[in-house]
Design a protein around this motif. Structure first.
Motif, PDB file in Angstrom:
ATOM      1  N   SER A 201       0.858  -1.188   0.000  1.00  0.00           N
ATOM      2  CA  SER A 201       0.000   0.000   0.000  1.00  0.00           C
ATOM      3  C   SER A 201       0.897   1.242   0.000  1.00  0.00           C
ATOM      4  CB  SER A 201      -0.916   0.017   1.223  1.00  0.00           C
ATOM      5  OG  SER A 201      -0.163   0.249   2.395  1.00  0.00           O
ATOM      6  N   VAL A 202       0.362   2.334  -0.492  1.00  0.00           N
ATOM      7  CA  VAL A 202       1.124   3.577  -0.503  1.00  0.00           C
ATOM      8  C   VAL A 202       1.425   4.034   0.927  1.00  0.00           C
ATOM      9  CG1 VAL A 202       1.163   5.988  -1.257  1.00  0.00           C
ATOM     10  CG2 VAL A 202       0.296   4.209  -2.792  1.00  0.00           C
ATOM     11  N   PRO A 203       0.464   3.971   1.863  1.00  0.00           N
ATOM     12  CA  PRO A 203       0.809   4.340   3.245  1.00  0.00           C
ATOM     13  C   PRO A 203       1.922   3.462   3.834  1.00  0.00           C
ATOM     14  CG  PRO A 203      -1.560   4.369   2.970  1.00  0.00           C
ATOM     15  CD  PRO A 203      -0.978   3.754   1.716  1.00  0.00           C
ATOM     16  N   GLU A 204       1.895   2.179   3.528  1.00  0.00           N
ATOM     17  CA  GLU A 204       2.955   1.273   4.004  1.00  0.00           C
ATOM     18  C   GLU A 204       4.303   1.682   3.413  1.00  0.00           C
ATOM     19  OE1 GLU A 204       4.394  -3.293   3.054  1.00  0.00           O
ATOM     20  OE2 GLU A 204       2.328  -2.727   2.623  1.00  0.00           O
ATOM     21  N   LEU A 205       4.317   1.985   2.128  1.00  0.00           N
ATOM     22  CA  LEU A 205       5.544   2.403   1.458  1.00  0.00           C
ATOM     23  C   LEU A 205       6.059   3.710   2.037  1.00  0.00           C
ATOM     24  CD1 LEU A 205       7.576   1.780  -0.796  1.00  0.00           C
ATOM     25  CD2 LEU A 205       6.035   2.977  -2.379  1.00  0.00           C
TER      26      LEU A 205
ATOM     27  N   ARG B 208       4.788  -4.135 -11.334  1.00  0.00           N
ATOM     28  CA  ARG B 208       4.188  -5.472 -11.297  1.00  0.00           C
ATOM     29  C   ARG B 208       3.938  -5.989 -12.713  1.00  0.00           C
ATOM     30  NH1 ARG B 208       0.730  -4.533  -6.161  1.00  0.00           N
ATOM     31  NH2 ARG B 208       2.117  -5.534  -4.669  1.00  0.00           N
ATOM     32  N   ILE B 209       3.422  -5.122 -13.562  1.00  0.00           N
ATOM     33  CA  ILE B 209       3.169  -5.515 -14.953  1.00  0.00           C
ATOM     34  C   ILE B 209       4.478  -5.890 -15.636  1.00  0.00           C
ATOM     35  CG2 ILE B 209       2.458  -4.630 -17.218  1.00  0.00           C
ATOM     36  CD1 ILE B 209       0.264  -3.028 -15.641  1.00  0.00           C
ATOM     37  N   HIS B 210       5.503  -5.074 -15.439  1.00  0.00           N
ATOM     38  CA  HIS B 210       6.809  -5.364 -16.030  1.00  0.00           C
ATOM     39  C   HIS B 210       7.344  -6.706 -15.512  1.00  0.00           C
ATOM     40  CE1 HIS B 210      10.760  -4.745 -17.714  1.00  0.00           C
ATOM     41  NE2 HIS B 210      11.280  -4.983 -16.533  1.00  0.00           N
TER      42      HIS B 210
ATOM     43  N   GLN C  16       7.270  14.163  -9.056  1.00  0.00           N
ATOM     44  CA  GLN C  16       8.390  14.989  -9.521  1.00  0.00           C
ATOM     45  C   GLN C  16       9.462  14.168 -10.224  1.00  0.00           C
ATOM     46  OE1 GLN C  16       9.573  16.830  -5.824  1.00  0.00           O
ATOM     47  NE2 GLN C  16       8.431  18.692  -6.268  1.00  0.00           N
ATOM     48  N   THR C  17       9.759  12.989  -9.689  1.00  0.00           N
ATOM     49  CA  THR C  17      10.883  12.220 -10.229  1.00  0.00           C
ATOM     50  C   THR C  17      10.492  11.169 -11.255  1.00  0.00           C
ATOM     51  OG1 THR C  17      10.794  10.624  -8.412  1.00  0.00           O
ATOM     52  CG2 THR C  17      12.241  12.519  -8.129  1.00  0.00           C
ATOM     53  N   GLU C  18       9.331  10.542 -11.071  1.00  0.00           N
ATOM     54  CA  GLU C  18       8.916   9.446 -11.950  1.00  0.00           C
ATOM     55  C   GLU C  18       7.778   9.842 -12.888  1.00  0.00           C
ATOM     56  OE1 GLU C  18      10.741   6.605 -11.914  1.00  0.00           O
ATOM     57  OE2 GLU C  18      11.922   7.675 -10.408  1.00  0.00           O
ATOM     58  N   GLY C  19       7.094  10.925 -12.567  1.00  0.00           N
ATOM     59  CA  GLY C  19       5.986  11.378 -13.403  1.00  0.00           C
ATOM     60  C   GLY C  19       4.694  10.618 -13.167  1.00  0.00           C
ATOM     61  N   VAL C  20       4.677   9.771 -12.140  1.00  0.00           N
ATOM     62  CA  VAL C  20       3.487   8.986 -11.793  1.00  0.00           C
ATOM     63  C   VAL C  20       3.356   8.933 -10.274  1.00  0.00           C
ATOM     64  CG1 VAL C  20       3.550   7.524 -13.853  1.00  0.00           C
ATOM     65  CG2 VAL C  20       4.772   6.799 -11.796  1.00  0.00           C
ATOM     66  N   THR C  21       2.178   8.541  -9.822  1.00  0.00           N
ATOM     67  CA  THR C  21       1.970   8.369  -8.384  1.00  0.00           C
ATOM     68  C   THR C  21       2.651   7.080  -7.928  1.00  0.00           C
ATOM     69  OG1 THR C  21      -0.043   7.091  -8.670  1.00  0.00           O
ATOM     70  CG2 THR C  21      -0.287   9.508  -8.525  1.00  0.00           C
ATOM     71  N   PRO C  22       2.861   6.921  -6.616  1.00  0.00           N
ATOM     72  CA  PRO C  22       3.439   5.661  -6.134  1.00  0.00           C
ATOM     73  C   PRO C  22       2.591   4.446  -6.520  1.00  0.00           C
ATOM     74  CG  PRO C  22       3.506   7.309  -4.393  1.00  0.00           C
ATOM     75  CD  PRO C  22       2.709   7.892  -5.522  1.00  0.00           C
ATOM     76  N   ALA C  23       1.265   4.570  -6.446  1.00  0.00           N
ATOM     77  CA  ALA C  23       0.388   3.449  -6.808  1.00  0.00           C
ATOM     78  C   ALA C  23       0.570   3.074  -8.277  1.00  0.00           C
ATOM     79  CB  ALA C  23      -1.070   3.793  -6.518  1.00  0.00           C
ATOM     80  N   ALA C  24       0.663   4.054  -9.149  1.00  0.00           N
ATOM     81  CA  ALA C  24       0.876   3.783 -10.574  1.00  0.00           C
ATOM     82  C   ALA C  24       2.250   3.154 -10.805  1.00  0.00           C
ATOM     83  CB  ALA C  24       0.727   5.058 -11.389  1.00  0.00           C
ATOM     84  N   TYR C  25       3.248   3.605 -10.051  1.00  0.00           N
ATOM     85  CA  TYR C  25       4.589   3.033 -10.170  1.00  0.00           C
ATOM     86  C   TYR C  25       4.570   1.564  -9.757  1.00  0.00           C
ATOM     87  CZ  TYR C  25       9.533   2.176  -9.546  1.00  0.00           C
ATOM     88  OH  TYR C  25      10.793   1.627  -9.630  1.00  0.00           O
TER      89      TYR C  25
END
Length: 88
Positions: free
Chosen positions: A36-40, A71-73, A57-66
């Motif tokens: 979960s994002v809160p856990e992270l 996972r998909i990769h 700022q760094t990845e261009g996506v939210t932590p959940a999207a990252y």
């Protein structure tokens, strides 16, 4: 560079923020677990809001999207190097 600067990074260069490096490694190491994002954020010693800001700022996506993208990769890599089909 002081310890505090290493943790926070430069205001002008959020990519040097070690929390992003820690978060990305945690995701990589735990792809097969529920994250979960809160856990992270807790693991990285920051707030969910701050972690989201840093990821945007760094990845261009939210932590959940990252997490989803990693996972998909990971699944794509497993399928590419396996004789199993998606159904199996």
């Amino acid at each position: 560079m002081t310890f505090e600067n290493n943790i926070k990074g430069s205001e002008n260069d959020p990519e040097c923020d070690i929390r992003i490096t820690i978060a990305k490694q945690y995701v990589t190491d735990n792809l097969e677990q529920t994250i979960s994002v809160p856990e992270l954020a807790h693991y990285c010693h920051t707030s969910t809001k701050q972690l989201t800001k840093l990821f945007l700022q760094t990845e261009g996506v939210t932590p959940a999207a990252y997490i989803r993208a990693q996972r998909i990769h990971h699944i794509e890599e497993l399928l590419a190097h396996s004789s199993l089909s998606l159904r199996q």
